[in-house]
Design a protein around this motif. Structure first.
Motif, PDB file in Angstrom:
ATOM      1  N   ARG A   1       0.830  -1.207   0.000  1.00  0.00           N
ATOM      2  CA  ARG A   1       0.000   0.000   0.000  1.00  0.00           C
ATOM      3  C   ARG A   1       0.865   1.258   0.000  1.00  0.00           C
ATOM      4  O   ARG A   1       0.577   2.232  -0.699  1.00  0.00           O
ATOM      5  N   VAL A   2       1.940   1.246   0.772  1.00  0.00           N
ATOM      6  CA  VAL A   2       2.838   2.403   0.834  1.00  0.00           C
ATOM      7  C   VAL A   2       3.485   2.634  -0.531  1.00  0.00           C
ATOM      8  O   VAL A   2       3.528   3.773  -1.027  1.00  0.00           O
ATOM      9  N   ILE A   3       3.977   1.570  -1.143  1.00  0.00           N
ATOM     10  CA  ILE A   3       4.596   1.690  -2.463  1.00  0.00           C
ATOM     11  C   ILE A   3       3.568   2.150  -3.488  1.00  0.00           C
ATOM     12  O   ILE A   3       3.842   3.038  -4.309  1.00  0.00           O
ATOM     13  N   HIS A   4       2.382   1.586  -3.439  1.00  0.00           N
ATOM     14  CA  HIS A   4       1.303   1.906  -4.374  1.00  0.00           C
ATOM     15  C   HIS A   4       0.961   3.395  -4.330  1.00  0.00           C
ATOM     16  O   HIS A   4       0.880   4.053  -5.373  1.00  0.00           O
ATOM     17  N   ASN A   5       0.785   3.919  -3.137  1.00  0.00           N
ATOM     18  CA  ASN A   5       0.451   5.345  -2.994  1.00  0.00           C
ATOM     19  C   ASN A   5       1.625   6.246  -3.352  1.00  0.00           C
ATOM     20  O   ASN A   5       1.431   7.300  -3.976  1.00  0.00           O
ATOM     21  N   ALA A   6       2.838   5.863  -2.976  1.00  0.00           N
ATOM     22  CA  ALA A   6       4.007   6.687  -3.294  1.00  0.00           C
ATOM     23  C   ALA A   6       4.211   6.813  -4.794  1.00  0.00           C
ATOM     24  O   ALA A   6       4.497   7.908  -5.303  1.00  0.00           O
TER      25      ALA A   6
ATOM     26  N   ALA B   1      14.484   6.440 -10.702  1.00  0.00           N
ATOM     27  CA  ALA B   1      15.239   5.442 -11.470  1.00  0.00           C
ATOM     28  C   ALA B   1      16.192   4.670 -10.559  1.00  0.00           C
ATOM     29  O   ALA B   1      16.350   3.453 -10.704  1.00  0.00           O
ATOM     30  N   PHE B   2      16.800   5.349  -9.612  1.00  0.00           N
ATOM     31  CA  PHE B   2      17.698   4.666  -8.675  1.00  0.00           C
ATOM     32  C   PHE B   2      16.915   3.683  -7.808  1.00  0.00           C
ATOM     33  O   PHE B   2      17.358   2.553  -7.587  1.00  0.00           O
ATOM     34  N   TRP B   3      15.737   4.114  -7.302  1.00  0.00           N
ATOM     35  CA  TRP B   3      14.920   3.211  -6.477  1.00  0.00           C
ATOM     36  C   TRP B   3      14.506   1.985  -7.283  1.00  0.00           C
ATOM     37  O   TRP B   3      14.543   0.871  -6.792  1.00  0.00           O
ATOM     38  N   ARG B   4      14.126   2.200  -8.523  1.00  0.00           N
ATOM     39  CA  ARG B   4      13.713   1.094  -9.393  1.00  0.00           C
ATOM     40  C   ARG B   4      14.858   0.113  -9.588  1.00  0.00           C
ATOM     41  O   ARG B   4      14.674  -1.102  -9.577  1.00  0.00           O
ATOM     42  N   HIS B   5      16.064   0.628  -9.754  1.00  0.00           N
ATOM     43  CA  HIS B   5      17.223  -0.244  -9.952  1.00  0.00           C
ATOM     44  C   HIS B   5      17.617  -0.964  -8.660  1.00  0.00           C
ATOM     45  O   HIS B   5      17.952  -2.146  -8.688  1.00  0.00           O
ATOM     46  N   ALA B   6      17.576  -0.272  -7.538  1.00  0.00           N
ATOM     47  CA  ALA B   6      18.013  -0.842  -6.262  1.00  0.00           C
ATOM     48  C   ALA B   6      16.995  -1.810  -5.660  1.00  0.00           C
ATOM     49  O   ALA B   6      17.358  -2.689  -4.894  1.00  0.00           O
ATOM     50  N   HIS B   7      15.718  -1.642  -5.967  1.00  0.00           N
ATOM     51  CA  HIS B   7      14.654  -2.460  -5.376  1.00  0.00           C
ATOM     52  C   HIS B   7      13.860  -3.171  -6.465  1.00  0.00           C
ATOM     53  O   HIS B   7      12.641  -3.028  -6.537  1.00  0.00           O
ATOM     54  N   ARG B   8      14.530  -3.934  -7.279  1.00  0.00           N
ATOM     55  CA  ARG B   8      13.907  -4.589  -8.432  1.00  0.00           C
ATOM     56  C   ARG B   8      12.700  -5.448  -8.081  1.00  0.00           C
ATOM     57  O   ARG B   8      11.692  -5.423  -8.760  1.00  0.00           O
ATOM     58  N   THR B   9      12.792  -6.222  -7.037  1.00  0.00           N
ATOM     59  CA  THR B   9      11.745  -7.193  -6.752  1.00  0.00           C
ATOM     60  C   THR B   9      10.863  -6.799  -5.575  1.00  0.00           C
ATOM     61  O   THR B   9      10.018  -7.587  -5.157  1.00  0.00           O
ATOM     62  N   GLU B  10      11.017  -5.598  -5.048  1.00  0.00           N
ATOM     63  CA  GLU B  10      10.271  -5.226  -3.847  1.00  0.00           C
ATOM     64  C   GLU B  10       8.758  -5.190  -4.067  1.00  0.00           C
ATOM     65  O   GLU B  10       7.998  -5.628  -3.205  1.00  0.00           O
ATOM     66  N   VAL B  11       8.315  -4.699  -5.190  1.00  0.00           N
ATOM     67  CA  VAL B  11       6.879  -4.642  -5.458  1.00  0.00           C
ATOM     68  C   VAL B  11       6.313  -6.053  -5.588  1.00  0.00           C
ATOM     69  O   VAL B  11       5.289  -6.385  -4.976  1.00  0.00           O
TER      70      VAL B  11
END
Length: 173
Positions: A53-58, A107-117
């Protein structure tokens, strides 16, 4: 010289139009993603450690902010081009710089947290699945049925191949 100036103005206006369209498409994509059935279904499941939910809203709010910044920059750039205003040009450039600076951490978050979602979505599914497995009359059963119907999936399979009781009761035919 005059012909070159008109050509440059037309190119700047076309670029501003493209930036406006990009901003509108980001806003549309953010809204559709935020309200889309697949994403909203997982986000609406409540339990104390639902990090999805936090990721979704952010992501939604970041997308809206980015789109508004791009639209504002494009608007300022087109008005600056028509009026030949240095102040408006500087403000438009500043808005484009803000949008670019907002894209770098994304872009950095996307690269560093590839599988978090994906991991957080699986955590939600595992939670609902285990709740239904423990208590068959749970209200989570409706949520599990909705997940199975929305994602066209059917529970967890045993390594031995047999379907469990949860799958027989919650999987679509």
């Amino acid at each position: 010289l005059r012909c070159g100036m008109k050509t440059t103005k037309c190119q700047l206006l076309a670029t501003s139009l493209c930036a406006t369209l990009l901003g509108l498409s980001i806003a549309t994509l953010s809204t559709v993603t935020h309200g889309g059935l697949h994403f909203a279904l997982i986000s609406n499941i409540t339990f104390e450690s639902n990090s999805y939910r936090v990721i979704h809203n952010a992501v939604f709010y970041m997308g809206i902010c980015l789109s508004m910044t791009l639209i504002l920059a494009a608007l300022l750039s087109s008005v600056a081009t028509v009026r030949e205003s240095e102040c408006l040009t500087a403000m438009g450039f500043f808005c484009f710089a803000l949008a670019f600076c907002g894209l770098i951490p994304a872009a950095f978050w996307r690269h560093a947290h590839r599988t978090e979602v994906e991991d957080s979505m699986m955590d939600v599914y595992d939670f609902v699945y285990e709740e239904v497995r423990k208590n068959a009359s749970s209200f989570r059963r409706q949520e599990l049925i909705a997940i199975h119907e929305t994602f066209l999936c059917c529970g967890k399979r045993s390594p031995f191949g047999e379907a469990g009781d949860v799958e027989r009761k919650t999987c679509p035919p």
